[in-house]
Design a protein around this motif. Structure first.
Motif, PDB file in Angstrom:
ATOM      1  N   UNK A 123     -51.266 -30.563  66.032  1.00  0.00           N
ATOM      2  CA  UNK A 123     -52.399 -29.791  65.256  1.00  0.00           C
ATOM      3  C   UNK A 123     -51.839 -29.359  63.872  1.00  0.00           C
ATOM      4  N   UNK A 124     -50.609 -29.360  63.707  1.00  0.00           N
ATOM      5  CA  UNK A 124     -49.939 -29.278  62.310  1.00  0.00           C
ATOM      6  C   UNK A 124     -50.172 -30.531  61.145  1.00  0.00           C
ATOM      7  N   UNK A 125     -50.269 -29.906  60.122  1.00  0.00           N
ATOM      8  CA  UNK A 125     -50.781 -31.217  59.062  1.00  0.00           C
ATOM      9  C   UNK A 125     -49.376 -31.817  58.913  1.00  0.00           C
ATOM     10  N   UNK A 126     -49.478 -33.260  58.472  1.00  0.00           N
ATOM     11  CA  UNK A 126     -48.325 -34.146  58.100  1.00  0.00           C
ATOM     12  C   UNK A 126     -47.403 -33.307  57.368  1.00  0.00           C
ATOM     13  N   UNK A 127     -47.934 -32.920  56.372  1.00  0.00           N
ATOM     14  CA  UNK A 127     -46.913 -32.376  55.192  1.00  0.00           C
ATOM     15  C   UNK A 127     -46.123 -31.320  55.819  1.00  0.00           C
ATOM     16  N   UNK A 128     -46.929 -30.433  56.726  1.00  0.00           N
ATOM     17  CA  UNK A 128     -46.053 -29.216  57.393  1.00  0.00           C
ATOM     18  C   UNK A 128     -45.258 -29.642  58.224  1.00  0.00           C
ATOM     19  N   UNK A 129     -45.533 -30.588  58.956  1.00  0.00           N
ATOM     20  CA  UNK A 129     -44.465 -31.073  60.093  1.00  0.00           C
ATOM     21  C   UNK A 129     -43.238 -31.694  59.316  1.00  0.00           C
TER      22      UNK A 129
ATOM     23  N   UNK B 155     -44.878 -18.929  59.151  1.00  0.00           N
ATOM     24  CA  UNK B 155     -46.207 -18.737  59.522  1.00  0.00           C
ATOM     25  C   UNK B 155     -46.530 -19.612  60.815  1.00  0.00           C
ATOM     26  N   UNK B 156     -45.858 -20.752  61.170  1.00  0.00           N
ATOM     27  CA  UNK B 156     -46.241 -21.549  62.014  1.00  0.00           C
ATOM     28  C   UNK B 156     -45.139 -21.284  63.359  1.00  0.00           C
ATOM     29  N   UNK B 157     -44.497 -20.037  63.323  1.00  0.00           N
ATOM     30  CA  UNK B 157     -43.704 -19.786  64.647  1.00  0.00           C
ATOM     31  C   UNK B 157     -44.485 -20.099  65.892  1.00  0.00           C
ATOM     32  N   UNK B 158     -43.782 -20.744  66.713  1.00  0.00           N
ATOM     33  CA  UNK B 158     -44.513 -20.934  68.152  1.00  0.00           C
ATOM     34  C   UNK B 158     -45.288 -22.397  68.115  1.00  0.00           C
TER      35      UNK B 158
ATOM     36  N   UNK C 237     -38.814 -19.487  49.895  1.00  0.00           N
ATOM     37  CA  UNK C 237     -38.878 -21.080  49.973  1.00  0.00           C
ATOM     38  C   UNK C 237     -39.888 -21.378  50.680  1.00  0.00           C
ATOM     39  N   UNK C 238     -40.662 -22.716  50.650  1.00  0.00           N
ATOM     40  CA  UNK C 238     -41.794 -23.123  51.368  1.00  0.00           C
ATOM     41  C   UNK C 238     -41.536 -23.302  52.499  1.00  0.00           C
ATOM     42  N   UNK C 239     -40.221 -23.871  52.838  1.00  0.00           N
ATOM     43  CA  UNK C 239     -39.848 -24.225  54.215  1.00  0.00           C
ATOM     44  C   UNK C 239     -39.589 -22.828  55.121  1.00  0.00           C
ATOM     45  N   UNK C 240     -39.161 -21.657  54.526  1.00  0.00           N
ATOM     46  CA  UNK C 240     -38.985 -20.781  55.242  1.00  0.00           C
ATOM     47  C   UNK C 240     -40.380 -20.048  55.356  1.00  0.00           C
TER      48      UNK C 240
END
Length: 344
Positions: A14-20, A147-150, A139-142
């Protein structure tokens, strides 16, 4: 756990491609779901004070007193490991440029190039301010990891039995997606790019829950419980065993699909060989015609054509079998007529 037995991180489809992609590129930022979610970053008071002093100080040294030795003294006097360490991490070339800029400013002033010296000072100061403010932002990755923990699972989320099952599932997924039959589009009817990541995430979610429950059971120290209390836990054990069997069956279905994809690969290789048969047959026909009788030559050619038809039929049958095996993998949310639900 060895590297071969260690599963890779799994991300919620369900996460976006860019987020993954962002999360996968920064594994050091990820926090296992079995651990508390990371909080927002907090600046130390010493860091804030150092930055408040650092920026105006450099404005003076760049614009008024362009001396390299003053800049060295400033860096040495700042009791802020992050700033000094950040400067060192930039590399030797930027630090060397930082040291030589004041000397160049002095040279320009001596030559009467006041405007050029001022421009150089402004550019240098802007660069340093940008470097200082860069550390203020998270940082964006942090931020994505927090935000997407879990919504991602790491090897730490799985105990040894769960990790072994997940590795089996991931190997099967890799085998299908890496097959030549998939690359050639022969299995596209199954939407492997959608079904397989959903299967991997669903399996990983179940295995992570198994791991949590088993760790909780170990923490209860069942050997210290009375037989009557242990008997009350038996339904939980049976439920765990049933769930493990179910997940194992799903993994075995993935592995069966991978075997069918491998068979389709073999058939695809044969079909590629068959594509060159017409030209080769013509050459062999000429060879036979020049060495044996026409009747024997015709029989040989007809035999080669029949072999080609059988190989082509085998390819279609193997691809069809792989497609049927792939359709059996679809989660309920991915089958026609079923409302979508988020994989867990």
């Amino acid at each position: 756990m060895t590297g071969q037995d260690r599963p890779r991180p799994v991300f919620d489809p369900a996460l976006g491609t860019e987020t993954r992609a962002l999360l996968a590129a920064a594994p050091e930022r990820l926090v296992a779901a079995c651990r508390p979610a990371p909080g927002p970053p907090r600046l130390r008071a010493a860091t804030v004070v150092a930055r408040l002093v650092w920026i105006p100080a450099f404005a003076v040294f760049y614009g008024v007193l362009p001396g390299g030795w003053l800049r060295v003294c400033l860096l040495a006097s700042l009791d802020d490991d992050e700033l000094l360490g950040g400067a060192m991490r930039w590399g030797r070339l930027p630090v060397l440029a930082m040291m030589l800029t004041p000397a160049l400013q002095i040279l320009l002033l001596m030559l009467g190039q006041i405007e050029a010296a001022a421009v150089l000072a402004a550019v240098s100061f802007t660069g340093w301010v940008t470097g200082a403010l860069r550390h203020v932002r998270e940082p964006a990755a942090a931020r994505a990891a927090r935000e997407h923990h879990g919504s991602y699972l790491l090897p730490a989320d799985f105990d040894r039995p769960a990790a072994g099952l997940l590795v089996r599932a991931q190997r099967a997924v890799d085998a299908v997606l890496g097959s030549r039959a998939h690359g050639a589009g022969l299995l596209d009817d199954i939407h492997n790019a959608v079904v397989l990541p959903s299967q991997e995430w669903a399996i990983a979610g179940a295995l992570a829950e198994h791991s949590r429950l088993r760790r909780e059971r170990v923490a209860q120290q069942p050997e210290r419980l009375s037989p009557r209390v242990r008997a009350l836990l038996e339904p939980q054990d049976r439920a765990m065993e049933a769930s493990v069997r179910s997940v194992t069956g799903r993994i075995e279905a993935l592995e069966a699909y991978a075997r069918r994809a491998a068979e389709a690969d073999d058939a695809y290789h044969e079909s590629r060989v068959l594509q060159g048969l017409p030209e080769q047959n013509a050459r062999y026909r000429d060879l036979l015609a020049g060495t044996v009788g026409d009747d024997m030559a015709g029989a040989e050619i007809r035999g080669m054509a029949e072999d080609a038809r059988r190989a082509e039929t085998a390819l279609r049958e193997r691809v069809a079998g792989a497609i049927r095996a792939g359709h059996d993998l679809a989660l309920p949310s991915e089958r026609p007529g079923v409302s979508p639900r988020r994989a867990r």
